[in-house]
Design a protein around this motif. Structure first.
Motif, mmCIF file in Angstrom:
data_model
loop_
_atom_site.group_PDB
_atom_site.id
_atom_site.type_symbol
_atom_site.label_atom_id
_atom_site.label_comp_id
_atom_site.label_asym_id
_atom_site.label_seq_id
_atom_site.Cartn_x
_atom_site.Cartn_y
_atom_site.Cartn_z
ATOM 1 N N ALA A 1 -12.285 10.937 3.948
ATOM 2 C CA ALA A 1 -11.082 11.510 4.546
ATOM 3 C C ALA A 1 -10.130 10.406 5.014
ATOM 4 N N ARG A 2 -10.665 9.357 5.624
ATOM 5 C CA ARG A 2 -9.816 8.258 6.092
ATOM 6 C C ARG A 2 -9.146 7.537 4.926
ATOM 7 N N THR A 3 -9.901 7.398 3.831
ATOM 8 C CA THR A 3 -9.336 6.717 2.667
ATOM 9 C C THR A 3 -8.242 7.561 2.023
ATOM 10 N N GLN A 4 -8.442 8.866 1.982
ATOM 11 C CA GLN A 4 -7.396 9.735 1.436
ATOM 12 C C GLN A 4 -6.117 9.623 2.270
ATOM 13 N N GLN A 5 -6.260 9.581 3.602
ATOM 14 C CA GLN A 5 -5.090 9.424 4.465
ATOM 15 C C GLN A 5 -4.375 8.094 4.183
ATOM 16 N N LEU A 6 -5.160 7.043 3.993
ATOM 17 C CA LEU A 6 -4.588 5.729 3.691
ATOM 18 C C LEU A 6 -3.869 5.762 2.343
ATOM 19 N N PHE A 7 -4.500 6.386 1.361
ATOM 20 C CA PHE A 7 -3.914 6.526 0.027
ATOM 21 C C PHE A 7 -2.569 7.252 0.087
ATOM 22 N N GLU A 8 -2.519 8.353 0.836
ATOM 23 C CA GLU A 8 -1.287 9.136 0.943
ATOM 24 C C GLU A 8 -0.209 8.391 1.729
ATOM 25 N N SER A 9 -0.621 7.647 2.735
ATOM 26 C CA SER A 9 0.368 6.901 3.518
ATOM 27 C C SER A 9 1.024 5.811 2.678
ATOM 28 N N ILE A 10 0.234 5.168 1.801
ATOM 29 C CA ILE A 10 0.810 4.158 0.910
ATOM 30 C C ILE A 10 1.797 4.805 -0.056
ATOM 31 N N LYS A 11 1.455 5.979 -0.550
ATOM 32 C CA LYS A 11 2.352 6.691 -1.467
ATOM 33 C C LYS A 11 3.700 6.973 -0.805
ATOM 34 N N GLN A 12 3.649 7.314 0.496
ATOM 35 C CA GLN A 12 4.888 7.597 1.218
ATOM 36 C C GLN A 12 5.658 6.319 1.540
ATOM 37 N N GLN A 13 4.936 5.266 1.893
ATOM 38 C CA GLN A 13 5.585 4.010 2.267
ATOM 39 C C GLN A 13 6.165 3.268 1.061
ATOM 40 N N HIS A 14 5.566 3.493 -0.107
ATOM 41 C CA HIS A 14 5.972 2.753 -1.305
ATOM 42 C C HIS A 14 6.284 3.722 -2.438
ATOM 43 N N PRO A 15 7.397 4.458 -2.344
ATOM 44 C CA PRO A 15 7.747 5.407 -3.404
ATOM 45 C C PRO A 15 8.030 4.723 -4.733
ATOM 46 N N GLU A 16 8.226 3.404 -4.692
ATOM 47 C CA GLU A 16 8.470 2.668 -5.935
ATOM 48 C C GLU A 16 7.207 2.527 -6.789
ATOM 49 N N LEU A 17 6.035 2.798 -6.198
ATOM 50 C CA LEU A 17 4.778 2.731 -6.957
ATOM 51 C C LEU A 17 4.604 4.043 -7.722
ATOM 52 N N LEU A 18 5.277 4.137 -8.860
ATOM 53 C CA LEU A 18 5.351 5.395 -9.591
ATOM 54 C C LEU A 18 4.005 5.807 -10.189
ATOM 55 N N ALA A 19 3.098 4.838 -10.394
ATOM 56 C CA ALA A 19 1.797 5.150 -11.009
ATOM 57 C C ALA A 19 0.675 5.241 -9.973
ATOM 58 N N TRP A 20 1.026 5.332 -8.699
ATOM 59 C CA TRP A 20 0.023 5.388 -7.618
ATOM 60 C C TRP A 20 -0.622 6.777 -7.619
ATOM 61 N N ASP A 21 -1.713 6.930 -8.379
ATOM 62 C CA ASP A 21 -2.253 8.268 -8.625
ATOM 63 C C ASP A 21 -3.773 8.357 -8.618
ATOM 64 N N THR A 22 -4.473 7.263 -8.296
ATOM 65 C CA THR A 22 -5.921 7.243 -8.491
ATOM 66 C C THR A 22 -6.656 6.862 -7.213
ATOM 67 N N LEU A 23 -7.621 7.692 -6.867
ATOM 68 C CA LEU A 23 -8.474 7.449 -5.706
ATOM 69 C C LEU A 23 -9.920 7.494 -6.197
ATOM 70 N N SER A 24 -10.511 6.318 -6.372
ATOM 71 C CA SER A 24 -11.858 6.199 -6.933
ATOM 72 C C SER A 24 -12.871 6.154 -5.810
ATOM 73 N N MET A 25 -13.552 7.279 -5.610
ATOM 74 C CA MET A 25 -14.588 7.329 -4.575
ATOM 75 C C MET A 25 -15.548 8.461 -4.894
ATOM 76 N N GLY A 26 -16.800 8.222 -4.568
ATOM 77 C CA GLY A 26 -17.839 9.181 -4.859
ATOM 78 C C GLY A 26 -18.719 8.718 -6.004
ATOM 79 N N MET A 27 -20.053 8.860 -5.802
ATOM 80 C CA MET A 27 -21.026 8.503 -6.823
ATOM 81 C C MET A 27 -21.996 9.676 -6.996
ATOM 82 N N SER A 28 -23.130 9.423 -7.603
ATOM 83 C CA SER A 28 -24.046 10.518 -7.955
ATOM 84 C C SER A 28 -24.364 11.418 -6.768
#
Length: 232
Positions: A180-207
């Motif tokens: 949950a904390r990482t998702q919040q960080l991911f979304e905050s970066i998306k808002q702070q850096h709208p120029e990152l047009l390909a910012w779309d991937t959150l790699s987390m979770g294993m078996s």
């Protein structure tokens, strides 16, 4: 492991990803990518899954990975492989990584970003990059500290041979809200850096925890043992 059991394992994991996506309320179940972690496994197993439709494979060990990439470089149309480097990156590894992989999931320092950029061949597409975050603030763990992330993005986004795509974490087993904390960080970066047009991937979770990760916004899960069996 014979090819039938391997395929059965893979299909079962694919179904688990679909089910977790539905439970998370995703309208489309194809917005979560399954990364098959094939380290220590032979190229023949990778080829078997590529024939079934698996596209993304993750490797930790560079020399072993380069051999597999060379063996499987002429895959039939429709069975092309997307290679992800998910191991630690030392300076003496950057050229081989830049020349052989489609994705890097473990960027944590600007010096590595600059070397990957400078050593990426001009005839290849920009290297897709995820920044690994030390979300638990553990000194023994690789990753960029959350408070250092904006500075790293500020420099790395200017590198023309890199494409910043998002974040990756390997949380501590007892950290129940790391996703949950990482998702919040991911979304905050998306808002702070709208120029990152390909910012779309959150790699987390294993078996063991991919359903929880998907429920918290993961777009890519990294699964090895549940598909390939125990490591060699």
């Amino acid at each position: 492991m014979d090819s039938t059991l391997l395929t059965d394992n893979w299909q079962q994991v694919c179904q688990q990803v679909v089910q977790a996506s539905k439970q998370a309320g995703h309208e489309a179940t194809d917005n979560v990518t399954l990364l098959a972690v094939s380290k220590t496994k032979p190229a023949e197993m990778v080829a078997t899954l590529a024939k079934q439709g698996q596209r993304d494979f993750g490797e930790n060990y560079l020399q072993e990975a380069i051999e597999k990439i060379a063996t499987l470089k002429n895959q039939p149309e429709g069975e092309e492989i997307v290679w992800h480097y998910i191991g630690s990156i030392q300076r003496n590894k950057t050229r081989d990584i830049a020349e052989h992989f489609d994705w890097v999931q473990t960027l944590e320092r600007d010096i590595i970003a600059k070397r990957l950029n400078d050593q990426r061949p001009d005839n290849m597409a920009p290297l897709n990059v995820l920044i690994q975050i030390d979300i638990d603030d553990e000194n023994s763990k690789s990753g960029c500290r959350p408070e250092e992330l904006s500075e790293l993005i500020g420099t790395a986004k200017s590198y023309e041979r890199l494409q910043l795509r998002g974040l990756m974490i390997i949380p501590a087993k007892d950290d129940t809200d790391a996703f949950a904390r990482t998702q919040q960080l991911f979304e905050s970066i998306k808002q702070q850096h709208p120029e990152l047009l390909a910012w779309d991937t959150l790699s987390m979770g294993m078996s063991d925890d991919m359903a929880d990760a998907i429920a918290n916004g993961s777009t890519m899960v990294r699964v090895g043992t549940a598909i390939f069996g125990a490591r060699e």
